[in-house]
Design a protein around this motif. Structure first.
Motif, PDB file in Angstrom:
ATOM      1  N   THR A 166      -9.786  23.609  70.668  1.00  0.00           N
ATOM      2  CA  THR A 166     -11.233  23.803  70.721  1.00  0.00           C
ATOM      3  C   THR A 166     -11.806  23.936  69.323  1.00  0.00           C
ATOM      4  N   THR A 172     -20.372  15.440  74.831  1.00  0.00           N
ATOM      5  CA  THR A 172     -21.175  16.610  75.139  1.00  0.00           C
ATOM      6  C   THR A 172     -22.633  16.243  74.893  1.00  0.00           C
ATOM      7  N   VAL A 212     -26.279  17.252  72.988  1.00  0.00           N
ATOM      8  CA  VAL A 212     -26.922  18.029  71.925  1.00  0.00           C
ATOM      9  C   VAL A 212     -28.413  17.761  71.957  1.00  0.00           C
ATOM     10  N   ALA A 249     -27.392  28.193  68.254  1.00  0.00           N
ATOM     11  CA  ALA A 249     -26.364  28.846  69.058  1.00  0.00           C
ATOM     12  C   ALA A 249     -25.098  27.993  69.122  1.00  0.00           C
ATOM     13  N   TRP A 250     -23.961  28.687  69.253  1.00  0.00           N
ATOM     14  CA  TRP A 250     -22.673  28.012  69.313  1.00  0.00           C
ATOM     15  C   TRP A 250     -22.289  27.679  70.747  1.00  0.00           C
ATOM     16  N   SER A 251     -21.680  26.517  70.902  1.00  0.00           N
ATOM     17  CA  SER A 251     -20.986  26.157  72.131  1.00  0.00           C
ATOM     18  C   SER A 251     -19.577  25.722  71.735  1.00  0.00           C
ATOM     19  N   THR A 252     -18.756  25.409  72.717  1.00  0.00           N
ATOM     20  CA  THR A 252     -17.363  25.057  72.437  1.00  0.00           C
ATOM     21  C   THR A 252     -17.082  23.646  72.917  1.00  0.00           C
ATOM     22  N   VAL A 253     -16.393  22.886  72.086  1.00  0.00           N
ATOM     23  CA  VAL A 253     -15.918  21.544  72.441  1.00  0.00           C
ATOM     24  C   VAL A 253     -14.412  21.624  72.657  1.00  0.00           C
ATOM     25  N   SER A 254     -13.951  21.052  73.763  1.00  0.00           N
ATOM     26  CA  SER A 254     -12.512  21.043  74.065  1.00  0.00           C
ATOM     27  C   SER A 254     -11.940  19.653  73.840  1.00  0.00           C
ATOM     28  N   ALA A 263     -22.498  23.605  66.682  1.00  0.00           N
ATOM     29  CA  ALA A 263     -23.829  24.179  66.500  1.00  0.00           C
ATOM     30  C   ALA A 263     -24.722  23.136  65.843  1.00  0.00           C
ATOM     31  N   PHE A 282     -19.253  32.465  64.757  1.00  0.00           N
ATOM     32  CA  PHE A 282     -18.414  31.763  65.730  1.00  0.00           C
ATOM     33  C   PHE A 282     -17.052  32.429  65.738  1.00  0.00           C
ATOM     34  N   GLY A 316     -15.931  24.906  67.500  1.00  0.00           N
ATOM     35  CA  GLY A 316     -17.301  25.308  67.744  1.00  0.00           C
ATOM     36  C   GLY A 316     -18.269  24.191  67.400  1.00  0.00           C
TER      37      GLY A 316
END
Length: 567
Positions: free
Chosen positions: A502, A532, A534, A511-516, A506, A552, A504
């Protein structure tokens, strides 16, 4: 030996032939030719010379809107708590105070430590005073836990004429003491030096020999090119030979002051500087400071209006993909730099420093088809107080490609102006750039790596670190989109861990989200993607993918980045 900087302006003016209104034409005869070989890429586009000494000032000067399009690579800014007054200016540009803006536009910073003193040349007080100031500066940086863009400590500036040997002792000994003092407090941040006013082989040999013997080699070797671009290639070649002869592993090279007062606002001359820095492989280069803070060294007037020279850097900022080989007739006169974006099939050439009618030959164009659209533009030498709202389009033509090449005559050139030549397929290109190569982005504490299977032949790997602002690994993509809306962002990646990793994500410091990233066939083996969404504003945005970053919690596992694509 140089005189003080305020007087050095006059001294340097003597090194460049002048006439009323600017530089004289270079000595090279009219009818010069610049050859661009699109089939010979030599490194990714990283906008190495889009930088400045004291380029930023507090309170957002100049505006972000003037910085994002020129893809600022890096800056040299005064020390934390600086009271330095360069060229009679009031103190300003404190590296930690401007760090938020530099971060917003994807730029790294060198901290110039001797700028803790007010005067130039610096007035030496004593070793107790200096080492106490070193401790204060380093601790200030260590306490700035949200600042991640500091990429180097510059231990001194122009010691070949500002170091007070009578009072402070030999500079090499002083370097050793200062290096050890910094490293005792901060073992992580790269150290930059010796930052001499000119390149001098014997001076550099003495410095490097001592630094090697004492275990205090700089991580980034630096000097200044302030008199004429013609010697740059020879200086860097000589440095590389010297380095090898001393058994020193290759250092990164920065030229963190370039161009004399009579050159820095002359786009034709600046084109020659940038071309030579790119071909020589320097990591970064910064426009010299001669006048006011907060203008990116004369690129911006009134905080948000571009000068003529700004447009050269805008063309530079538009480059994507790989830098490709340019060959001038000589090291004086006509010169330029060029890129090729293989995704959009755009050749972008920026050139100047010659008058009269000259020719740009472009070879290696087979991938663009049997005919191409060629657009020629110019930007004038307007000085640092006159805004130029747009470059001038000289011509747009369709040319037949013969044997993979075209020849473009450029009539009535002015040696002080810069020119842009773009070559595109006649069928056109996408209305906006959709794919952004990771290796073209701002890369912090990770590495650009070559890979035959990667898009455009390179990628970013070793995005490994999280936990402190001096080690956080992340990649900042400066993107430009036509409308405010949600975009699908596709990420090309590789993950050889065998387990999901993963990072982070932004946008614009939000705000932070997570990419897998599910596992792939192996490291450096590309083809896999994840997607994803954005939400971006119209115009320029900064998208960060991070293993570590302030606010993060940190990614898991490891992933390499090939590109992002916005649709």
């Amino acid at each position: 030996m140089f005189t003080p900087r305020t007087k050095r302006t006059s001294a340097l003016l003597l090194t460049v032939s002048l006439f009323t209104g600017g530089l004289t034409a270079p000595a090279q005869a009219a009818g010069a030719t610049l050859t661009v070989d699109v089939a010979r890429p030599f490194r990714p586009v990283t906008h190495v010379a889009s930088g400045g000494l004291y380029g930023l000032a507090e309170n957002g000067r100049p505006a972000d809107s003037t910085l994002l399009p020129i893809k600022v690579n890096s800056l040299t800014q005064p020390a934390p708590g600086s009271v330095h007054r360069p060229n009679g200016q009031p103190p300003g540009g404190d590296s930690l105070l401007v760090a938020p803006q530099a971060t917003r536009v994807g730029a790294g910073e060198f901290i110039r430590m001797p700028d803790i003193y007010p005067d130039f040349p610096y007035r030496w007080v004593g070793w107790n005073d200096w080492l106490a100031k070193v401790t204060t500066m380093v601790n200030a940086r260590l306490s700035a836990t949200t600042v991640t863009n500091v990429i180097g400590w510059e231990l001194w500036n122009e010691p070949d004429y500002t170091w007070n040997t009578a009072a402070a002792g030999n500079f090499n000994d002083g370097w050793t003491r200062t290096h050890r003092a910094v490293r005792a407090l901060d073992p992580l941040t790269p150290i930059v030096g010796p930052s001499t006013a000119v390149y001098n082989r014997s001076w550099m040999q003495s410095f490097l020999t001592n630094a090697k013997n004492t275990g205090t080699l700089p991580d980034i070797v630096c000097w200044h090119e302030l008199q004429d671009p013609a010697g740059i290639a020879a200086h860097i070649a000589d440095y590389r030979a010297l380095e090898a002869s001393l058994g020193i592993s290759p250092r990164r090279v920065s030229i963190n002051e370039y161009a004399a007062p009579a050159e820095v606002d002359v786009p034709g001359r600046v084109a020659s500087y940038v071309a030579k820095f790119e071909r020589a492989g320097v990591e970064s280069a910064h426009r010299a400071f001669w006048y006011e803070y907060g203008t990116m060294n004369g690129l911006v007037v009134g905080n948000d209006r571009p000068t003529g020279t700004w447009w050269l850097y805008k063309w530079y900022g538009d480059m994507a993909g790989n830098m490709v080989t340019t060959t001038p007739g000589t090291q004086t006169g006509l010169d330029g730099f060029a890129s090729y974006d293989p995704t959009r099939k755009i050749v972008n050439v920026v050139f100047g420093n010659e008058s009269g009618t000259n020719t740009v030959n472009v070879t290696g164009l087979a991938a663009l088809g049997s005919s191409v659209r060629v657009t020629l533009r110019s930007t004038p030498s307007s000085g640092r107080f006159t805004a130029v709202t747009a470059p001038t389009t000289i011509s747009t033509t369709t040319q037949t490609v013969s044997g993979g090449r075209i020849g473009v005559p450029v009539p009535n050139m002015s040696a002080t102006s810069a020119y842009q030549l773009t070559v595109e397929p006649v069928g056109g290109v996408p209305s906006y750039q959709q794919r952004y190569e990771a290796e073209n982005a701002s890369v912090f504490r990770a590495e650009r790596l070559a890979g035959a299977g990667a898009s455009a032949g390179a990628y970013v790997g070793r995005i490994d670190n999280s936990g402190t602002p001096r080690t956080d690994s992340y990649v900042d993509f400066v993107v430009d989109v036509p409308a405010a809306r949600p975009y699908t962002m596709t990420i090309g990646y590789a993950n050889g861990t065998g387990a999901t990793a993963t990072q982070g994500l932004a946008c614009n410091g939000g705000a932070w989200s997570t990419v897998s990233y599910p596992p792939t066939a192996g490291w450096g083996q590309f083809g896999a993607t994840v997607s994803t969404t954005v939400s971006l504003r119209a115009g320029h945005n900064v998208i960060r993918l991070a293993k570590g970053s302030p606010y993060f919690a940190g990614g898991t596992g490891y992933a390499e980045l090939d590109y992002i694509e916005l649709t």
